[in-house]
Design a protein around this motif. Structure first.
Motif, PDB file in Angstrom:
ATOM      1  N   THR A   1       0.710  -1.243  -0.046  1.00 54.76           N
ATOM      2  CA  THR A   1       0.023   0.027   0.090  1.00 54.76           C
ATOM      3  C   THR A   1       0.842   1.164   0.001  1.00 54.76           C
ATOM      4  O   THR A   1       0.178   2.325  -0.013  1.00 54.76           O
ATOM      5  CB  THR A   1      -0.818   0.233   1.214  1.00 54.76           C
ATOM      6  N   HIS A   2       2.110   1.269   0.207  1.00 54.31           N
ATOM      7  CA  HIS A   2       2.821   2.494   0.104  1.00 54.31           C
ATOM      8  C   HIS A   2       4.286   2.456  -0.473  1.00 54.31           C
ATOM      9  O   HIS A   2       5.054   1.781   0.155  1.00 54.31           O
ATOM     10  CB  HIS A   2       2.980   2.960   1.557  1.00 54.31           C
ATOM     11  N   ASP A   3       4.256   3.204  -1.620  1.00 49.76           N
ATOM     12  CA  ASP A   3       5.669   2.982  -2.184  1.00 49.76           C
ATOM     13  C   ASP A   3       5.773   4.487  -2.957  1.00 49.76           C
ATOM     14  O   ASP A   3       4.812   5.272  -3.302  1.00 49.76           O
ATOM     15  CB  ASP A   3       5.675   2.130  -3.396  1.00 49.76           C
TER      16      ASP A   3
ATOM     17  N   LEU B   1      -2.573   9.253  -1.847  1.00 52.99           N
ATOM     18  CA  LEU B   1      -1.977  10.821  -1.782  1.00 52.99           C
ATOM     19  C   LEU B   1      -1.549  10.972  -0.355  1.00 52.99           C
ATOM     20  O   LEU B   1      -2.364  10.652   0.628  1.00 52.99           O
ATOM     21  CB  LEU B   1      -3.224  11.517  -1.893  1.00 52.99           C
ATOM     22  N   GLU B   2      -0.359  11.072  -0.029  1.00 55.82           N
ATOM     23  CA  GLU B   2       0.099  11.258   1.278  1.00 55.82           C
ATOM     24  C   GLU B   2       0.292  12.448   1.800  1.00 55.82           C
ATOM     25  O   GLU B   2       1.240  13.248   1.981  1.00 55.82           O
ATOM     26  CB  GLU B   2       1.665  10.750   1.298  1.00 55.82           C
ATOM     27  N   GLY B   3      -0.983  12.983   2.117  1.00 55.01           N
ATOM     28  CA  GLY B   3      -1.122  14.212   2.807  1.00 55.01           C
ATOM     29  C   GLY B   3      -2.166  14.993   2.305  1.00 55.01           C
ATOM     30  O   GLY B   3      -2.390  15.379   1.344  1.00 55.01           O
TER      31      GLY B   3
ATOM     32  N   THR C   1      -2.744  13.560   7.063  1.00 53.88           N
ATOM     33  CA  THR C   1      -1.615  14.462   7.159  1.00 53.88           C
ATOM     34  C   THR C   1      -0.271  13.915   6.852  1.00 53.88           C
ATOM     35  O   THR C   1      -0.223  12.799   6.759  1.00 53.88           O
ATOM     36  CB  THR C   1      -1.274  15.067   8.642  1.00 53.88           C
ATOM     37  N   HIS C   2       0.844  14.543   6.665  1.00 52.57           N
ATOM     38  CA  HIS C   2       2.109  14.151   6.766  1.00 52.57           C
ATOM     39  C   HIS C   2       2.834  14.649   7.874  1.00 52.57           C
ATOM     40  O   HIS C   2       2.314  14.519   8.959  1.00 52.57           O
ATOM     41  CB  HIS C   2       2.805  14.915   5.441  1.00 52.57           C
ATOM     42  N   PHE C   3       4.321  15.061   7.880  1.00 47.08           N
ATOM     43  CA  PHE C   3       5.029  15.423   8.872  1.00 47.08           C
ATOM     44  C   PHE C   3       4.346  16.678   9.798  1.00 47.08           C
ATOM     45  O   PHE C   3       4.489  16.877  10.917  1.00 47.08           O
ATOM     46  CB  PHE C   3       6.416  15.590   8.800  1.00 47.08           C
TER      47      PHE C   3
ATOM     48  N   SER D   1      -1.995   6.790   8.537  1.00 47.58           N
ATOM     49  CA  SER D   1      -0.427   6.817   9.064  1.00 47.58           C
ATOM     50  C   SER D   1      -0.030   8.326   9.241  1.00 47.58           C
ATOM     51  O   SER D   1      -0.710   9.013   8.513  1.00 47.58           O
ATOM     52  CB  SER D   1       0.394   6.290   7.814  1.00 47.58           C
ATOM     53  N   HIS D   2       0.747   8.738   9.852  1.00 53.59           N
ATOM     54  CA  HIS D   2       1.143  10.179  10.356  1.00 53.59           C
ATOM     55  C   HIS D   2       0.536  10.888  10.965  1.00 53.59           C
ATOM     56  O   HIS D   2       0.846  11.879  11.523  1.00 53.59           O
ATOM     57  CB  HIS D   2       1.674  11.014   9.071  1.00 53.59           C
ATOM     58  N   VAL D   3      -1.032  10.803  11.206  1.00 55.56           N
ATOM     59  CA  VAL D   3      -1.680  11.610  11.818  1.00 55.56           C
ATOM     60  C   VAL D   3      -1.375  11.392  13.649  1.00 55.56           C
ATOM     61  O   VAL D   3      -1.012  10.363  14.160  1.00 55.56           O
ATOM     62  CB  VAL D   3      -3.517  11.401  11.587  1.00 55.56           C
TER      63      VAL D   3
ATOM     64  N   SER E   1      -1.776   3.163   6.157  1.00 61.10           N
ATOM     65  CA  SER E   1      -1.003   2.561   4.822  1.00 61.10           C
ATOM     66  C   SER E   1       0.333   2.020   5.021  1.00 61.10           C
ATOM     67  O   SER E   1       0.764   1.441   4.214  1.00 61.10           O
ATOM     68  CB  SER E   1      -1.310   3.518   3.648  1.00 61.10           C
ATOM     69  N   HIS E   2       0.963   2.875   5.638  1.00 64.46           N
ATOM     70  CA  HIS E   2       2.552   2.528   6.146  1.00 64.46           C
ATOM     71  C   HIS E   2       2.897   2.801   7.471  1.00 64.46           C
ATOM     72  O   HIS E   2       3.525   3.752   7.781  1.00 64.46           O
ATOM     73  CB  HIS E   2       3.576   3.269   4.894  1.00 64.46           C
ATOM     74  N   SER E   3       2.440   1.919   8.367  1.00 64.68           N
ATOM     75  CA  SER E   3       2.778   2.277   9.915  1.00 64.68           C
ATOM     76  C   SER E   3       3.242   1.056  10.371  1.00 64.68           C
ATOM     77  O   SER E   3       2.869  -0.097  10.008  1.00 64.68           O
ATOM     78  CB  SER E   3       1.320   2.751  10.626  1.00 64.68           C
TER      79      SER E   3
HETATM   80 ZN   LIG Z   1       4.928   8.464   5.263  1.00 61.26          ZN
END
Ligand SMILES: [Zn+2]
Length: 404
Positions: A45-47, A143-145, A170-172, A211-213, A232-234
């Motif tokens: 799921t995450h590349d 969409l990452e963010g 969200t992202h960072f 992921s990231h939130v 998706s990528h945790s």
């Molecule tokens: Zn990430």
């Protein structure tokens, strides 16, 4: 807690390593694993490979000397479905964020067109299954963010129409409507607009990715979303300081956590050493951006270089790929085999020893088999769990659209 778990895994992994070395690779389990892996639907799921599409040195269709993903190595690793992620720095907001996201979505479409013998764009679970039946790799988009919708819900709809199937809220950094786990809380989770975004994602069948939130954003999304959530990528630690509780709550609503292979997420000792050496993930990110600007090839080269150096200097410990299996096993012990999958973060993270690129993926299947996992459960982990969640999200979208 983590240290004790790490120790017990060390014993298990050591036993597994002995088994490997005693039996070689030609034993029954190795052969069963190979058959199982290559007859399963394997989905990642995450590349972050999307950003490489802009480099003249990279070709998705050829075996590249660096990075983690291309078609030959996906074939070797038995990957049938992959989410290419669109990512831009979380501090770019508004129309410029939308434009940059569009550039990446277009690049995915262009590459799928260019390599249509091997790839096909997929938007639904059914299309993923069909791609596999045709011997093609299904390409999906994430969409990452949420910053990339530019504070405009119509843009989210357009992204959905172009094939985006999940959005990480969200992202960072916090965006205008959601708090990130690596920023200071500004909205107490999701704002009203953020909740409307989640509802619109449900309506479009776009998976809500946590992921990231921040923890509060996660619980707000969990409450608002009618469909199960995904991470998706945790990894078990990376989603929170209270990961087990969150994994329980994610699973109770039918969601999945897709395990990230990033070393600092897999291994607490590595993470602590990394923080000590570079001053935390956002500090490292900032210093790389200062040096490389928008050039993501430069950023990943530089990140890898610095990390290699720190490892050579003994400032960062080695991390084995077997940690990935340990994290999968931890989730299975916690909530059963229906709520975990693979979200490598290939081309966006530093990989543990032994998982140098996506061609190494069959090792995970073999390790799970050696741990005593049933073939049915391994198939779920490799991809069917995520397809189940996609199907649920598609059902919810249908119900919302017909006003049930
Ligand atoms: Zn990430």
């Amino acid at each position: 807690m983590h240290r004790m778990r790490a120790l017990s895994c060390f014993v298990t992994c050591f036993a597994a390593a002995l088994l490997f070395s005693n039996n070689g690779s030609g034993d029954d389990i190795a052969e069963r694993a190979r058959k199982l892996h290559f007859s399963s639907l394997v989905l990642d799921t995450h590349d972050d490979t999307t950003q490489r599409f802009f480099s003249k040195d990279y070709d998705l269709g050829k075996r590249n000397p660096d990075g983690h993903v291309d078609i030959p190595r996906m074939r070797e690793g038995g990957i049938n479905a992959i989410f290419f992620s669109t990512w831009i720095d979380g501090r770019t907001l508004g129309p410029s964020a939308v434009q940059k996201a569009m550039d990446q979505i277009d690049a995915v479409h262009e590459n799928v067109g260019k390599y249509s013998k091997d790839l096909v764009l997929a938007r639904t679970a059914e299309e993923v299954r069909r791609a596999r039946a045709q011997g093609k790799i299904a390409v999906l988009m994430g969409l990452e963010g949420g910053h990339m919708i530019g504070l405009d819900i119509r843009v989210l709809r357009m992204f959905g129409a172009l094939g985006v199937r999940y959005m990480t809220l969200t992202h960072f950094y916090n965006n205008e409507w959601a708090d990130s786990s690596t920023d200071k809380p500004a909205h107490n989770g999701l704002t009203d607009f953020g909740k409307a975004v989640v509802r619109e994602m449900n309506r479009q069948g776009i998976l809500v990715d946590i992921s990231h939130v921040s923890d509060k954003t996660f619980y707000d999304a969990l409450e608002v979303s009618k469909a199960p959530l995904i991470a998706s990528h945790s990894s078990c630690r990376s989603i929170s300081n209270h990961p087990d509780q969150m994994i329980n709550d994610l699973a109770a609503k039918g969601g999945v956590i897709q395990i990230n292979y990033e070393k600092s997420f897999l291994d607490q000792a590595y993470n602590d050493a990394y923080d000590k050496a570079v001053g935390g993930v956002t500090a490292m990110d900032n210093s790389i951006i200062k040096m490389c600007g928008d050039d993501t090839e430069c950023a990943s080269r530089e990140t890898a270089k610095r990390e290699r150096l720190l490892t050579e200097q003994g400032k960062l410990p080695h991390v084995s790929w077997e940690r990935i299996v340990e994290h999968i096993d931890h989730v299975v012990k916690l909530v059963g085999p229906d709520h975990v999958g693979l979200g490598s973060d290939f081309d966006g993270a530093s990989m543990p020893d032994g998982m140098e690129d996506c061609s190494k993926l069959p090792k995970i299947t073999e390790a799970l088999l050696r741990k005593g996992y049933s073939e049915d459960n391994i198939r779920k982990i490799l991809g069917l769990n995520l397809l189940r969640v996609m199907e649920q999200a598609e059902r919810v979208a249908h119900e919302v659209q017909v006003g049930k």
